[in-house]
Scaffold this motif. Structure first.
Motif, short mmCIF file in Angstrom:
data_model
loop_
_atom_site.label_atom_id
_atom_site.label_comp_id
_atom_site.label_asym_id
_atom_site.label_seq_id
_atom_site.Cartn_x
_atom_site.Cartn_y
_atom_site.Cartn_z
N HIS A 144 0.82 -1.22 0.00
CA HIS A 144 0.00 0.00 0.00
C HIS A 144 0.85 1.27 0.00
CE1 HIS A 144 1.02 -0.54 4.23
NE2 HIS A 144 0.74 0.72 4.41
N THR A 145 2.15 1.14 0.32
CA THR A 145 3.02 2.31 0.39
C THR A 145 3.80 2.54 -0.90
OG1 THR A 145 3.28 1.87 2.76
CG2 THR A 145 4.81 3.43 1.78
N GLY A 146 4.14 1.48 -1.63
CA GLY A 146 4.92 1.66 -2.85
C GLY A 146 5.51 0.36 -3.34
N ILE A 147 6.54 0.48 -4.21
CA ILE A 147 7.12 -0.71 -4.82
C ILE A 147 8.00 -1.47 -3.82
CG2 ILE A 147 7.05 0.37 -7.10
CD1 ILE A 147 10.05 0.72 -6.96
N VAL A 148 8.07 -2.78 -4.01
CA VAL A 148 8.89 -3.65 -3.16
C VAL A 148 9.96 -4.35 -3.98
CG1 VAL A 148 8.87 -5.68 -1.68
CG2 VAL A 148 7.05 -3.98 -1.48
N GLY A 149 9.58 -4.91 -5.15
CA GLY A 149 10.55 -5.61 -5.98
C GLY A 149 9.88 -6.34 -7.13
N VAL A 150 10.58 -7.34 -7.66
CA VAL A 150 10.11 -8.11 -8.82
C VAL A 150 10.33 -9.59 -8.54
CG1 VAL A 150 10.38 -8.51 -11.29
CG2 VAL A 150 10.71 -6.21 -10.36
N VAL A 217 7.39 8.11 -9.24
CA VAL A 217 6.49 6.97 -9.43
C VAL A 217 6.98 6.11 -10.59
CG1 VAL A 217 4.48 8.23 -8.54
CG2 VAL A 217 4.99 8.28 -10.99
N THR A 218 6.43 4.91 -10.72
CA THR A 218 6.79 4.06 -11.85
C THR A 218 6.26 4.67 -13.13
OG1 THR A 218 4.82 2.71 -11.45
CG2 THR A 218 6.88 1.96 -10.48
N SER A 219 6.97 4.43 -14.22
CA SER A 219 6.66 5.11 -15.49
C SER A 219 5.60 4.40 -16.31
CB SER A 219 7.93 5.22 -16.33
OG SER A 219 8.36 3.94 -16.73
N GLY A 220 5.44 3.10 -16.11
CA GLY A 220 4.53 2.34 -16.96
C GLY A 220 5.14 1.96 -18.30
N ARG A 221 6.43 2.25 -18.48
CA ARG A 221 7.12 1.94 -19.75
C ARG A 221 7.66 0.51 -19.80
NH1 ARG A 221 10.61 7.18 -21.84
NH2 ARG A 221 8.81 8.41 -22.56
N SER A 222 7.53 -0.21 -18.70
CA SER A 222 7.95 -1.61 -18.70
C SER A 222 6.71 -2.49 -18.69
CB SER A 222 8.83 -1.93 -17.48
OG SER A 222 8.03 -1.99 -16.31
N ALA A 223 6.91 -3.77 -18.96
CA ALA A 223 5.78 -4.71 -18.95
C ALA A 223 5.57 -5.31 -17.57
CB ALA A 223 6.04 -5.82 -19.97
N GLY A 228 2.41 4.75 -12.30
CA GLY A 228 1.93 5.51 -11.16
C GLY A 228 2.10 4.87 -9.80
N ILE A 229 2.79 3.71 -9.71
CA ILE A 229 3.05 3.11 -8.39
C ILE A 229 4.07 3.97 -7.65
CG2 ILE A 229 3.88 1.09 -7.16
CD1 ILE A 229 1.31 0.54 -8.59
N LEU A 230 3.78 4.31 -6.41
CA LEU A 230 4.66 5.20 -5.65
C LEU A 230 6.02 4.56 -5.40
CD1 LEU A 230 2.12 6.51 -2.97
CD2 LEU A 230 3.06 7.79 -4.90
N VAL A 231 7.06 5.40 -5.46
CA VAL A 231 8.43 4.96 -5.19
C VAL A 231 8.99 5.69 -3.99
CG1 VAL A 231 10.78 4.79 -6.09
CG2 VAL A 231 8.83 4.37 -7.61
N LEU A 250 12.86 6.26 -0.12
CA LEU A 250 11.74 5.37 -0.39
C LEU A 250 10.56 5.63 0.55
CD1 LEU A 250 13.73 2.04 -0.83
CD2 LEU A 250 12.61 3.34 -2.66
N PHE A 251 9.35 5.48 0.02
CA PHE A 251 8.17 5.54 0.88
C PHE A 251 8.13 4.33 1.80
CE2 PHE A 251 6.25 8.28 -2.55
CZ PHE A 251 6.13 9.42 -1.76
N ASN A 252 8.55 3.19 1.30
CA ASN A 252 8.54 1.95 2.08
C ASN A 252 9.69 1.90 3.06
OD1 ASN A 252 6.40 0.14 1.75
ND2 ASN A 252 7.09 -0.41 -0.29
N ASP A 253 9.43 1.41 4.26
CA ASP A 253 10.49 1.03 5.18
C ASP A 253 10.84 -0.41 4.85
OD1 ASP A 253 12.19 0.36 7.21
OD2 ASP A 253 10.82 0.84 8.85
#
Length: 280
Positions: A144-150, A217-223, A228-231, A250-253
Motif C-alpha cells: 500500500h506504500t509503494g514498490i517492493v521488488g520483482v 512513481v513508476t513510469s509504466g514503460r515496462s511490462a 503511477g506506483i509510488l516509489v 523510499l516511501f517503504n520502510d
C-alpha cells in the motif's frame, strides 16, 4: 476433608466475622437506594474494565484473521479498479463501444513476506505465493506504500522476490509532476547499497526542474510495473551536478515489510514478443 474441617476450626472466628460483614453489606445495599446505586455503579465500572481488557486481548489474537480479511478485500477492490480503468481506456479510444475490447490488464494477488533481506548488496525476499496461486517470474511486487521488488524465481507455493534493494535492479520511473508542456521526465532507478532507505535516480534530463520533496512513481514503460506506483521522494539534488544521480528516499520502510500484492500483467507476453520481434 479433615484438613478443611481443621481450617474451619482454626479460622472459625475470622470466617464468622467475614460472614457477618457480608450479611451486613447485603442488607445495607438491599435496603438503601443510595448505597445500592453506588454498588451497581462500581460493579459496572469493574466489570466494564474487565470486559474491555478481555476484548483487547481477543482483538489482538484476531489480528491475523482481520489482516487476511482486509488483504483479500483490498485485492478484490484493486482488481475491480483495474477492470474499470480498462473500460475507461476503451471508451476514450472508441466512439462505438465494443464489449470485446474490455479486458483486465492487471490482476492483483495478495501475499505475505516470510523472509526479508535488506542489509546485503543483493537482497531477496520470500513470499507465500507461487505457481498454484498464479504467480510467475517477472511480476511486480508492491504494497500500500509503494514498490517492493520483482519476482525472480517461483516454486509451487512460494516465490523469491528481487528486492528494490538489489544492485542488479534497474527500474524505469518518472517524476510524478509534468513539465510546462504536460510531458514527464523519465529516468532509471538503482541502488548503491549504502542505505536501505535511499535509492538512486539517474538519466533524468538536466533541463528537468527537480526539487526536494518531489514524488517519484513508476513510469509504466515496462511490462512489469503499472504506471503511477509510488516509489519515494527526492531527498537530495546537490549530487546531480557531478554525477547526474539523485537521491530518492523510499516511501517503504524496507526493513519492516509484511503484506504485499503481486501484480500480473496479462499483456506482458504480447508486449515482450512484439519488442523482441522488433529488435530482431
Amino acid at each position: 476433608m479433615q484438613q478443611l474441617i481443621y481450617f474451619i476450626q482454626k479460622y472459625k472466628y475470622v470466617l464468622y466475622f467475614l460472614l457477618l460483614q457480608f450479611i451486613s453489606l447485603f442488607l445495607i445495599i438491599n435496603n438503601h437506594s443510595y448505597h445500592r446505586s453506588k454498588f451497581i455503579s462500581s460493579a459496572n465500572s469493574i466489570t466494564g474494565g474487565i470486559y474491555e481488557k478481555r476484548k483487547s486481548v481477543s482483538d489482538y489474537l484476531d489480528l491475523n484473521i482481520q489482516n487476511k480479511s482486509l488483504a483479500e478485500e483490498n485485492v478484490k477492490l484493486k482488481n475491480e479498479i483495474a477492470i474499470l480503468r480498462s473500460q475507461l481506456d476503451s471508451t476514450k479510444q472508441f466512439t462505438v463501444i465494443d464489449t470485446s475490447l474490455y479486458h483486465q490488464q492487471y490482476k492483483y494477488i495478495d501475499g505475505i513476506i516470510t523472509k526479508n533481506e535488506y542489509h546485503k548488496s543483493y537482497n531477496y525476499l520470500t513470499i507465500n505465493r507461487g505457481k498454484k496461486d498464479g504467480v510467475s517470474s517477472e511480476m511486480a511486487v508492491v504494497n500500500h506504500t509503494g514498490i517492493v521488488g520483482v519476482t525472480d524465481a517461483v516454486s509451487n507455493s512460494y516465490a523469491r522476490v528481487r528486492s528494490i534493494l538489489n544492485r542488479s535492479n534497474e527500474i524505469n520511473v518518472r517524476l510524478k509532476k509534468s513539465n510546462a508542456s504536460g510531458n514527464y521526465y523519465y529516468g532509471s532507478l538503482s541502488w548503491d547499497t549504502k542505505s536501505y532507505q535511499i535509492v538512486q535516480l539517474s538519466d533524468i534530463p538536466r533541463q528537468a526542474t527537480i526539487n526536494i520533496g518531489d514524488t517519484i512513481v513508476t513510469s509504466g514503460r515496462s511490462a512489469i510495473f503499472p504506471e503511477g506506483i509510488l516509489v519515494g521522494t527526492v531527498n537530495n539534488v546537490d549530487s546531480r551536478e557531478s554525477s547526474n544521480s539523485i537521491a530518492i528516499k523510499l516511501f517503504n520502510d524496507m526493513s519492516s515489510l509484511r503484506n504485499v500484492y503481486i501484480i500480473n500483467n496479462f499483456d506482458k507476453k504480447e508486449v515482450r514478443d512484439l519488442e523482441q520481434g522488433i529488435n530482431e
